[in-house]
Design a protein around this motif. Structure first.
Motif, short mmCIF file in Angstrom:
data_model
loop_
_atom_site.label_atom_id
_atom_site.label_comp_id
_atom_site.label_asym_id
_atom_site.label_seq_id
_atom_site.Cartn_x
_atom_site.Cartn_y
_atom_site.Cartn_z
N MET A 150 0.83 -1.21 0.00
CA MET A 150 0.00 0.00 0.00
C MET A 150 0.85 1.25 0.00
O MET A 150 0.52 2.24 -0.65
CB MET A 150 -0.93 0.00 1.21
N SER A 151 1.96 1.21 0.72
CA SER A 151 2.85 2.36 0.75
C SER A 151 3.38 2.69 -0.64
O SER A 151 3.41 3.84 -1.06
CB SER A 151 4.02 2.09 1.71
N LEU A 152 3.78 1.66 -1.39
CA LEU A 152 4.28 1.87 -2.74
C LEU A 152 3.19 2.36 -3.68
O LEU A 152 3.39 3.29 -4.47
CB LEU A 152 4.89 0.57 -3.28
N LEU A 153 2.01 1.73 -3.60
CA LEU A 153 0.90 2.12 -4.48
C LEU A 153 0.45 3.55 -4.22
O LEU A 153 0.27 4.34 -5.15
CB LEU A 153 -0.29 1.16 -4.28
N VAL A 154 0.27 3.89 -2.96
CA VAL A 154 -0.17 5.25 -2.60
C VAL A 154 0.91 6.27 -2.94
O VAL A 154 0.61 7.37 -3.43
CB VAL A 154 -0.55 5.33 -1.10
N SER A 155 2.16 5.90 -2.71
CA SER A 155 3.26 6.82 -2.99
C SER A 155 3.30 7.19 -4.47
O SER A 155 3.51 8.36 -4.82
CB SER A 155 4.59 6.18 -2.57
N TRP A 156 3.10 6.21 -5.35
CA TRP A 156 3.17 6.48 -6.78
C TRP A 156 1.87 7.03 -7.35
O TRP A 156 1.86 8.07 -8.01
CB TRP A 156 3.56 5.20 -7.53
N PHE A 157 0.75 6.35 -7.10
CA PHE A 157 -0.51 6.70 -7.76
C PHE A 157 -1.29 7.80 -7.06
O PHE A 157 -2.30 8.28 -7.59
CB PHE A 157 -1.39 5.45 -7.91
N TRP A 158 -0.88 8.20 -5.87
CA TRP A 158 -1.58 9.29 -5.17
C TRP A 158 -0.62 10.44 -4.91
O TRP A 158 -0.77 11.53 -5.47
CB TRP A 158 -2.19 8.77 -3.87
N ASN A 159 0.39 10.21 -4.08
CA ASN A 159 1.29 11.29 -3.66
C ASN A 159 2.02 11.93 -4.84
O ASN A 159 1.94 13.15 -5.04
CB ASN A 159 2.31 10.78 -2.64
N PHE A 160 2.75 11.11 -5.59
CA PHE A 160 3.58 11.67 -6.65
C PHE A 160 2.76 12.35 -7.74
O PHE A 160 3.07 13.46 -8.17
CB PHE A 160 4.45 10.58 -7.26
N ILE A 161 1.72 11.67 -8.19
CA ILE A 161 0.90 12.24 -9.27
C ILE A 161 0.23 13.55 -8.85
O ILE A 161 0.25 14.54 -9.58
CB ILE A 161 -0.16 11.22 -9.73
N LEU A 162 -0.36 13.57 -7.65
CA LEU A 162 -1.04 14.78 -7.20
C LEU A 162 -0.06 15.90 -6.86
O LEU A 162 -0.34 17.08 -7.10
CB LEU A 162 -1.94 14.48 -6.00
N GLN A 163 1.08 15.54 -6.29
CA GLN A 163 2.07 16.58 -6.00
C GLN A 163 2.60 17.20 -7.28
O GLN A 163 2.76 18.41 -7.37
CB GLN A 163 3.22 15.98 -5.18
N ARG A 164 2.85 16.36 -8.27
CA ARG A 164 3.40 16.86 -9.54
C ARG A 164 2.40 17.69 -10.32
O ARG A 164 2.76 18.69 -10.96
CB ARG A 164 3.87 15.67 -10.39
N ASN A 165 1.13 17.30 -10.30
CA ASN A 165 0.14 17.94 -11.16
C ASN A 165 -0.83 18.88 -10.43
O ASN A 165 -1.60 19.58 -11.09
CB ASN A 165 -0.67 16.87 -11.89
N PHE A 166 -0.78 18.90 -9.10
CA PHE A 166 -1.75 19.72 -8.36
C PHE A 166 -1.08 20.56 -7.27
O PHE A 166 -1.19 21.80 -7.28
CB PHE A 166 -2.82 18.83 -7.74
N VAL A 167 -0.36 19.92 -6.37
CA VAL A 167 0.17 20.64 -5.20
C VAL A 167 1.18 21.70 -5.61
O VAL A 167 1.09 22.86 -5.17
CB VAL A 167 0.81 19.65 -4.20
N TYR A 168 2.15 21.32 -6.43
CA TYR A 168 3.25 22.23 -6.75
C TYR A 168 3.10 22.84 -8.14
O TYR A 168 4.10 23.16 -8.79
CB TYR A 168 4.58 21.49 -6.62
N ARG A 169 1.87 22.99 -8.56
CA ARG A 169 1.59 23.63 -9.85
C ARG A 169 0.42 24.60 -9.66
O ARG A 169 -0.56 24.27 -8.98
CB ARG A 169 1.25 22.56 -10.89
N PRO A 170 0.50 25.81 -10.25
CA PRO A 170 -0.61 26.77 -10.11
C PRO A 170 -1.91 26.18 -10.62
O PRO A 170 -1.94 25.48 -11.63
CB PRO A 170 -0.16 27.95 -10.98
N SER A 171 -3.01 26.44 -9.89
CA SER A 171 -4.31 25.91 -10.29
C SER A 171 -5.40 26.92 -9.94
O SER A 171 -5.15 27.91 -9.25
CB SER A 171 -4.58 24.57 -9.57
N ARG A 172 -6.61 26.63 -10.39
CA ARG A 172 -7.75 27.51 -10.07
C ARG A 172 -8.10 27.47 -8.60
O ARG A 172 -8.79 28.36 -8.10
CB ARG A 172 -8.96 27.08 -10.91
N PHE A 173 -7.64 26.43 -7.91
CA PHE A 173 -7.93 26.28 -6.48
C PHE A 173 -7.06 27.20 -5.63
O PHE A 173 -7.39 27.49 -4.47
CB PHE A 173 -7.72 24.82 -6.08
N ASP A 174 -5.96 27.70 -6.18
CA ASP A 174 -4.97 28.46 -5.41
C ASP A 174 -5.55 29.68 -4.69
O ASP A 174 -5.24 29.90 -3.51
CB ASP A 174 -3.82 28.87 -6.30
#
Length: 201
Positions: A150-174
């Motif tokens: 679960m740690s590997l799955l969540v790390s890749w398919f949740w944390n990394f993807i969302l951090q790369r495309n949402f958290v550390y990228r400007p968005s309408r939510f900002d």
């Protein structure tokens, strides 16, 4: 002439190539280099999590309140991870740090829920596979396997993807995230650079 060229040591060429490769890995925003930098930040925050939790459990709480020691370690590791990702992994200086903090907190809470619920669910499933018992698996083995998977799955398919495309990228939510963070800091009476600049002006 050709012989001289062949015998002449090619100094600086390999060094330049290695330097170029290093600069590419550090500055590139493509998937593989970013993932490698993410792995570095995860390792760093993981060690902070472990060390802080260990210190809190053994020296601060005198081997009591393990849940609180673990929680403090997890929070410390999360803060370190957020900062390293902001400055090094995703190089998100173009994003408001207030928005990043709020978005990171949302993803981090999701990470906590997915890891907890996913580990428990996978652990229950593994316990029902009697063939694993025949292979020598014990209860600890079920938990360890479920936790790692679960740690590997969540790390890749949740944390990394969302951090790369949402958290550390400007968005309408900002703008909403910034407004929430400013309100929270005002409520807690925390002075910040924005308010200081406004006051000076």
């Amino acid at each position: 002439m050709d012989t001289d060229k062949k015998n002449t040591p090619d100094t600086g060429v390999h060094d330049h190539s290695l330097k170029h490769l290093g600069d590419t890995l550090l500055k590139s925003k493509s998937l593989v280099p970013t993932f490698l930098r993410s792995a570095v930040s995860s390792q760093a925050s993981g060690w902070v999590d472990f060390i802080v939790g260990f210190v809190m459990f053994y020296w601060i709480f005198n081997q009591h309140l393990s849940w609180l020691a673990t929680g403090i370690g997890v929070v410390a590791g999360g803060i370190v991870n957020c900062i390293i990702c902001y400055k090094f992994t995703f190089r998100a200086e173009n994003c408001s740090w207030k928005a990043v903090v709020v978005k990171y907190a949302i993803v981090w809470i999701g990470n906590l829920i997915l890891n907890s619920a996913g580990t428990e669910g996978l652990y229950i499933v593994l316990k029902k596979w009697h063939i694993l018992e025949e292979m020598g698996f014990k209860t600890a083995g079920y938990y360890t396997t479920a936790r790692l998977v679960m740690s590997l799955l969540v790390s890749w398919f949740w944390n990394f993807i969302l951090q790369r495309n949402f958290v550390y990228r400007p968005s309408r939510f900002d703008p909403y995230a910034e407004r929430f963070m400013t309100t929270l800091m005002d409520f807690l009476h925390i002075r910040h650079k924005d308010s200081q600049l406004t006051a000076d002006s």
